[in-house]
Design a protein around this motif. Structure first.
Motif, PDB file in Angstrom:
ATOM      1  N   GLY A 194      58.083 -39.666   8.460  1.00 41.02           N
ATOM      2  CA  GLY A 194      57.312 -38.458   8.749  1.00 41.02           C
ATOM      3  C   GLY A 194      58.260 -37.392   9.254  1.00 41.02           C
ATOM      4  N   GLY A 195      57.732 -36.505  10.085  1.00 38.50           N
ATOM      5  CA  GLY A 195      58.573 -35.425  10.606  1.00 38.50           C
ATOM      6  C   GLY A 195      58.332 -34.154   9.844  1.00 38.50           C
ATOM      7  N   SER A 196      59.193 -33.176  10.078  1.00 42.32           N
ATOM      8  CA  SER A 196      58.852 -31.852   9.580  1.00 42.32           C
ATOM      9  C   SER A 196      59.406 -31.554   8.193  1.00 42.32           C
ATOM     10  CB  SER A 196      59.314 -30.797  10.583  1.00 42.32           C
ATOM     11  OG  SER A 196      60.680 -30.963  10.863  1.00 42.32           O
ATOM     12  N   LYS A 197      60.663 -31.931   7.923  1.00 45.78           N
ATOM     13  CA  LYS A 197      61.295 -31.382   6.717  1.00 45.78           C
ATOM     14  C   LYS A 197      61.878 -32.433   5.785  1.00 45.78           C
ATOM     15  CE  LYS A 197      62.604 -26.926   8.580  1.00 45.78           C
ATOM     16  NZ  LYS A 197      63.714 -26.156   9.145  1.00 45.78           N
ATOM     17  N   SER A 200      65.889 -32.566   5.980  1.00 43.46           N
ATOM     18  CA  SER A 200      66.606 -33.354   6.986  1.00 43.46           C
ATOM     19  C   SER A 200      66.461 -34.860   6.752  1.00 43.46           C
ATOM     20  CB  SER A 200      66.136 -32.978   8.390  1.00 43.46           C
ATOM     21  OG  SER A 200      64.770 -33.276   8.539  1.00 43.46           O
ATOM     22  N   LYS A 201      65.557 -35.257   5.848  1.00 51.98           N
ATOM     23  CA  LYS A 201      65.334 -36.695   5.637  1.00 51.98           C
ATOM     24  C   LYS A 201      65.757 -37.160   4.247  1.00 51.98           C
ATOM     25  CE  LYS A 201      63.403 -37.368   9.659  1.00 51.98           C
ATOM     26  NZ  LYS A 201      62.062 -37.520  10.181  1.00 51.98           N
ATOM     27  N   ILE A 202      66.225 -36.202   3.435  1.00 51.32           N
ATOM     28  CA  ILE A 202      66.460 -36.513   2.022  1.00 51.32           C
ATOM     29  C   ILE A 202      67.452 -37.668   1.825  1.00 51.32           C
ATOM     30  CG2 ILE A 202      68.239 -34.707   1.686  1.00 51.32           C
ATOM     31  CD1 ILE A 202      65.591 -35.448  -0.867  1.00 51.32           C
ATOM     32  N   GLY A 219      53.610 -36.314   7.566  1.00 56.24           N
ATOM     33  CA  GLY A 219      54.072 -35.158   8.340  1.00 56.24           C
ATOM     34  C   GLY A 219      54.255 -33.936   7.459  1.00 56.24           C
ATOM     35  N   GLY A 220      55.122 -33.038   7.899  1.00 52.10           N
ATOM     36  CA  GLY A 220      55.340 -31.779   7.195  1.00 52.10           C
ATOM     37  C   GLY A 220      55.984 -31.970   5.822  1.00 52.10           C
ATOM     38  N   MET A 221      56.627 -33.126   5.615  1.00 55.73           N
ATOM     39  CA  MET A 221      57.285 -33.385   4.322  1.00 55.73           C
ATOM     40  C   MET A 221      56.283 -33.452   3.179  1.00 55.73           C
ATOM     41  SD  MET A 221      60.371 -36.007   4.749  1.00 55.73           S
ATOM     42  CE  MET A 221      59.507 -37.394   5.439  1.00 55.73           C
ATOM     43  N   GLU A 291      46.584 -24.576   7.194  1.00 58.16           N
ATOM     44  CA  GLU A 291      47.776 -25.422   7.042  1.00 58.16           C
ATOM     45  C   GLU A 291      47.458 -26.841   7.487  1.00 58.16           C
ATOM     46  OE1 GLU A 291      50.948 -24.360   9.896  1.00 58.16           O
ATOM     47  OE2 GLU A 291      49.475 -23.035  10.838  1.00 58.16           O
ATOM     48  N   GLY A 292      48.075 -27.796   6.812  1.00 58.55           N
ATOM     49  CA  GLY A 292      47.873 -29.205   7.158  1.00 58.55           C
ATOM     50  C   GLY A 292      48.749 -29.579   8.338  1.00 58.55           C
ATOM     51  N   LEU A 293      48.130 -30.052   9.420  1.00 56.83           N
ATOM     52  CA  LEU A 293      48.926 -30.391  10.607  1.00 56.83           C
ATOM     53  C   LEU A 293      48.811 -31.858  11.011  1.00 56.83           C
ATOM     54  CD1 LEU A 293      48.508 -27.219  12.909  1.00 56.83           C
ATOM     55  CD2 LEU A 293      50.341 -27.768  11.309  1.00 56.83           C
ATOM     56  N   LEU A 319      53.373 -38.449  11.930  1.00 58.85           N
ATOM     57  CA  LEU A 319      52.533 -38.086  10.769  1.00 58.85           C
ATOM     58  C   LEU A 319      51.913 -36.711  10.905  1.00 58.85           C
ATOM     59  CD1 LEU A 319      50.543 -41.281   9.725  1.00 58.85           C
ATOM     60  CD2 LEU A 319      52.696 -40.386   8.841  1.00 58.85           C
ATOM     61  N   GLY A 320      52.025 -36.133  12.090  1.00 57.44           N
ATOM     62  CA  GLY A 320      51.463 -34.800  12.306  1.00 57.44           C
ATOM     63  C   GLY A 320      52.122 -34.151  13.501  1.00 57.44           C
ATOM     64  N   VAL A 321      51.603 -33.003  13.890  1.00 50.80           N
ATOM     65  CA  VAL A 321      52.159 -32.298  15.047  1.00 50.80           C
ATOM     66  C   VAL A 321      51.591 -32.962  16.305  1.00 50.80           C
ATOM     67  CG1 VAL A 321      52.514 -30.026  16.100  1.00 50.80           C
ATOM     68  CG2 VAL A 321      52.310 -30.213  13.639  1.00 50.80           C
ATOM     69  N   PHE A 322      52.150 -34.131  16.619  1.00 45.87           N
ATOM     70  CA  PHE A 322      51.569 -34.989  17.666  1.00 45.87           C
ATOM     71  C   PHE A 322      51.694 -34.393  19.062  1.00 45.87           C
ATOM     72  CE2 PHE A 322      55.156 -36.798  20.035  1.00 45.87           C
ATOM     73  CZ  PHE A 322      56.206 -36.343  19.256  1.00 45.87           C
ATOM     74  N   GLU A 323      52.574 -33.380  19.203  1.00 39.13           N
ATOM     75  CA  GLU A 323      52.726 -32.737  20.509  1.00 39.13           C
ATOM     76  C   GLU A 323      51.422 -32.044  20.915  1.00 39.13           C
ATOM     77  OE1 GLU A 323      54.672 -32.240  17.854  1.00 39.13           O
ATOM     78  OE2 GLU A 323      56.792 -32.342  18.386  1.00 39.13           O
ATOM     79  N   MET A 324      50.572 -31.696  19.925  1.00 45.17           N
ATOM     80  CA  MET A 324      49.258 -31.103  20.226  1.00 45.17           C
ATOM     81  C   MET A 324      48.210 -32.191  20.014  1.00 45.17           C
ATOM     82  SD  MET A 324      49.370 -27.365  18.491  1.00 45.17           S
ATOM     83  CE  MET A 324      50.828 -26.933  17.587  1.00 45.17           C
ATOM     84  N   GLY A 353      64.563 -40.193  17.080  1.00 47.41           N
ATOM     85  CA  GLY A 353      63.960 -38.996  17.653  1.00 47.41           C
ATOM     86  C   GLY A 353      62.484 -39.035  17.979  1.00 47.41           C
ATOM     87  N   ASP A 354      61.710 -38.244  17.220  1.00 50.28           N
ATOM     88  CA  ASP A 354      60.337 -37.960  17.620  1.00 50.28           C
ATOM     89  C   ASP A 354      59.380 -39.145  17.540  1.00 50.28           C
ATOM     90  OD1 ASP A 354      60.154 -35.408  18.654  1.00 50.28           O
ATOM     91  OD2 ASP A 354      60.376 -34.518  16.672  1.00 50.28           O
ATOM     92  N   SER A 355      59.624 -40.081  16.613  1.00 53.91           N
ATOM     93  CA  SER A 355      58.713 -41.230  16.562  1.00 53.91           C
ATOM     94  C   SER A 355      58.890 -42.089  17.814  1.00 53.91           C
ATOM     95  CB  SER A 355      58.914 -42.059  15.299  1.00 53.91           C
ATOM     96  OG  SER A 355      60.255 -42.073  14.919  1.00 53.91           O
TER      97      SER A 355
HETATM   98  P1  AMP Z   1      61.599 -34.505  12.677  1.00 54.01           P
HETATM   99  O1  AMP Z   1      62.489 -34.080  13.803  1.00 54.01           O
HETATM  100  O2  AMP Z   1      62.037 -34.030  11.337  1.00 54.01           O
HETATM  101  O3  AMP Z   1      61.298 -35.983  12.707  1.00 54.01           O
HETATM  102  O4  AMP Z   1      60.237 -33.742  12.891  1.00 54.01           O
HETATM  103  C1  AMP Z   1      59.401 -33.968  13.977  1.00 54.01           C
HETATM  104  C2  AMP Z   1      58.486 -32.805  14.105  1.00 54.01           C
HETATM  105  O5  AMP Z   1      57.723 -32.680  12.933  1.00 54.01           O
HETATM  106  C3  AMP Z   1      57.514 -32.925  15.237  1.00 54.01           C
HETATM  107  O6  AMP Z   1      57.862 -31.995  16.210  1.00 54.01           O
HETATM  108  C4  AMP Z   1      56.178 -32.589  14.596  1.00 54.01           C
HETATM  109  O7  AMP Z   1      55.427 -31.682  15.350  1.00 54.01           O
HETATM  110  C5  AMP Z   1      56.565 -31.965  13.278  1.00 54.01           C
HETATM  111  N1  AMP Z   1      55.520 -32.087  12.254  1.00 54.01           N
HETATM  112  C6  AMP Z   1      54.901 -33.191  11.862  1.00 54.01           C
HETATM  113  N2  AMP Z   1      53.940 -32.915  10.945  1.00 54.01           N
HETATM  114  C7  AMP Z   1      53.966 -31.593  10.760  1.00 54.01           C
HETATM  115  C8  AMP Z   1      53.211 -30.685   9.948  1.00 54.01           C
HETATM  116  N3  AMP Z   1      52.238 -31.114   9.144  1.00 54.01           N
HETATM  117  N4  AMP Z   1      53.497 -29.387  10.028  1.00 54.01           N
HETATM  118  C9  AMP Z   1      54.484 -28.950  10.838  1.00 54.01           C
HETATM  119  N5  AMP Z   1      55.233 -29.743  11.623  1.00 54.01           N
HETATM  120  C10 AMP Z   1      54.981 -31.049  11.587  1.00 54.01           C
END
Ligand code: AMP
Length: 395
Positions: A194-197, A200-202, A219-221, A291-293, A319-324, A353-355
């Motif tokens: 998961g995660g944002s981009k 960065s995970k490619i 996540g954002g991917m 937007e999908g969060l 899998l999402g913006v878990f900080e919210m 990191g975030d997981s």
């Molecule tokens: P990473 O450092 O690449 O693992 O990304 C972690 C971050 O991805 C976290 O801060 C999440 O809030 C963010 N994230 C997860 N899902 C989404 C989403 N659908 N849209 C935007 N950010 C996201």
């Protein structure tokens, strides 16, 4: 793999690279002692053998000698955790440090001053590493968090110990856990990324396609993959430059027999805010302004089924913006699924990191098989790289 269990440390001085890069508050007090706790088993084994421990670490990113980054601040905390009054020396090389080591008796612990007060540390300077090597009979690396760096104390120093070098129990456990997933994992093996981009995970995705049976992408991917396949993603985070690559990954996965699982529905929001209006939307039909969060309920169910069928699970990235709180449900549900699979006998590794932050925040830390202590080091391991700190001990 040589570990501390292959040595008897009686009357030996162990020079241990630990990761005591701990957070301090404004009064220079340790606010989270996880990393100190993590190094404890290695240090205790050495003391119980009748040896002494010389601890070296970095703290923060000082520019030269800066009192606020002195390891002196953590002496009391380390003493508390170990149950031993730890001695401190205000340098990590030179006559003062050598004298402190010479005076160290079996059962005693000495903490050296911050390695990064010398720029030679991060430069991997050989002369500096040689000076450090004078401070112990056996070199022990127990710092996974810096194992991906070819620094003086993590890598270069090892050449001065020929066969008198080994992994501490923390680093050994990290290596074993990664190995259990990527080399000797029981099938079916599932990775959740998961995660944002995508960007960065490619490298991880490409490397992992050779190892796993199932790949859950969340996540954002998600949205780069969905848009690449002709979906409408509204205002969701999306890397247009990576659409080609996303299609290429789907093609490669198919050729390798890896099943890719993407969300089918998402929790959409009309604002990047915890108080946004939300609705469950099909992943490929997100209207403009939305937007999908987070993952939606159908996706959560699908992922649960894949996870419960798996014998080996790797989780990196939320899998999402878990900080919210509003967008944490998918990540929490995934944690529950992995915990349940683990209880049924699967091996689960959470890393990077975030997981790790999510797992701790939501209380899954002791319900998975292993939570990695190294962010960057874990990511580079997953990319298939041989970490210099690990190679230096094995050579
Ligand atoms: P990473 O450092 O690449 O693992 O990304 C972690 C971050 O991805 C976290 O801060 C999440 O809030 C963010 N994230 C997860 N899902 C989404 C989403 N659908 N849209 C935007 N950010 C996201």
């Amino acid at each position: 793999m040589k570990t501390i269990n292959d040595f008897n440390f009686e009357n030996k001085k162990a020079l241990i690279r630990v990761d005591f890069n701990v957070p301090l508050n404004e009064s220079s007090e340790v606010t989270d002692d996880t990393r100190i706790q993590a190094a404890k088993p290695t240090i205790i084994k050495i003391l119980e053998d009748g040896g002494s421990a010389v601890l070296m670490s970095h703290l923060g990113r000082p520019k030269g000698v800066q009192e606020e980054f002195s390891l002196r601040h953590i002496v009391a905390e380390v003493s508390d955790v170990l149950g031993v009054q730890v001695k401190f020396v205000a340098n990590c090389i030179g006559a003062e440090a050598e004298a402190a080591v010479a005076n160290l008796n079996p059962g005693e612990v000495l903490l050296l001053e911050n390695l990064r007060f010398y720029t030679e540390e991060t430069k991997g300077d050989v002369a500096f590493a040689k000076q450090l090597s004078a401070l112990g009979d056996i070199y022990v690396n127990d710092a996974f968090g810096t194992a991906h760096r070819a620094h003086a104390s993590t890598t270069i120093i090892a050449q001065f110990f020929t066969d008198k070098k080994c992994f501490g129990s923390l680093l050994a456990k990290e290596i074993e856990s990664i190995d259990k997933v990527l080399a000797s994992g029981e099938k079916p093996i599932t990775a959740v990324l998961g995660g944002s981009k995508v960007s960065s995970k490619i490298t991880i995705i490409e490397s992992i396609l050779d190892k796993v049976d199932h790949l859950i992408i969340g996540g954002g991917m998600t949205y780069t993959f969905v848009k690449a396949q002709g979906g409408t993603v509204g205002n969701s985070i999306c890397e247009d430059d990576y659409q080609e690559m996303a299609l290429d990954i789907l093609k490669k996965a198919k050729a390798k027999g890896v099943q890719i699982h993407l969300p089918v529905d998402v929790l959409g929001a009309d604002d990047f805010s915890n108080d946004a209006n939300t609705q469950v939307l099909p992943v490929n039909a997100i209207p403009e302004g939305w937007e999908g969060l987070d993952a939606g309920p159908e996706s959560i169910k699908n992922f649960h089924n894949v996870i419960l069928d798996s014998k080996t699970i790797l989780w990196n990235g939320p899998l999402g913006v878990f900080e919210m709180e509003t967008f944490a449900k998918g990540t929490i549900a995934l944690g529950h699924s992995i915990a349940e699979a683990t209880e049924k006998g699967a091996f689960s590794l959470v890393g990077g990191g975030d997981s790790v932050a999510a797992v701790k925040q939501f209380g899954f830390g002791d319900k998975v098989s292993y939570v990695s202590t190294g962010g960057g080091a874990m990511l580079e391991s997953l990319e298939g790289k041989v970490l210099p700190g690990i190679e230096a001990i094995n050579n």
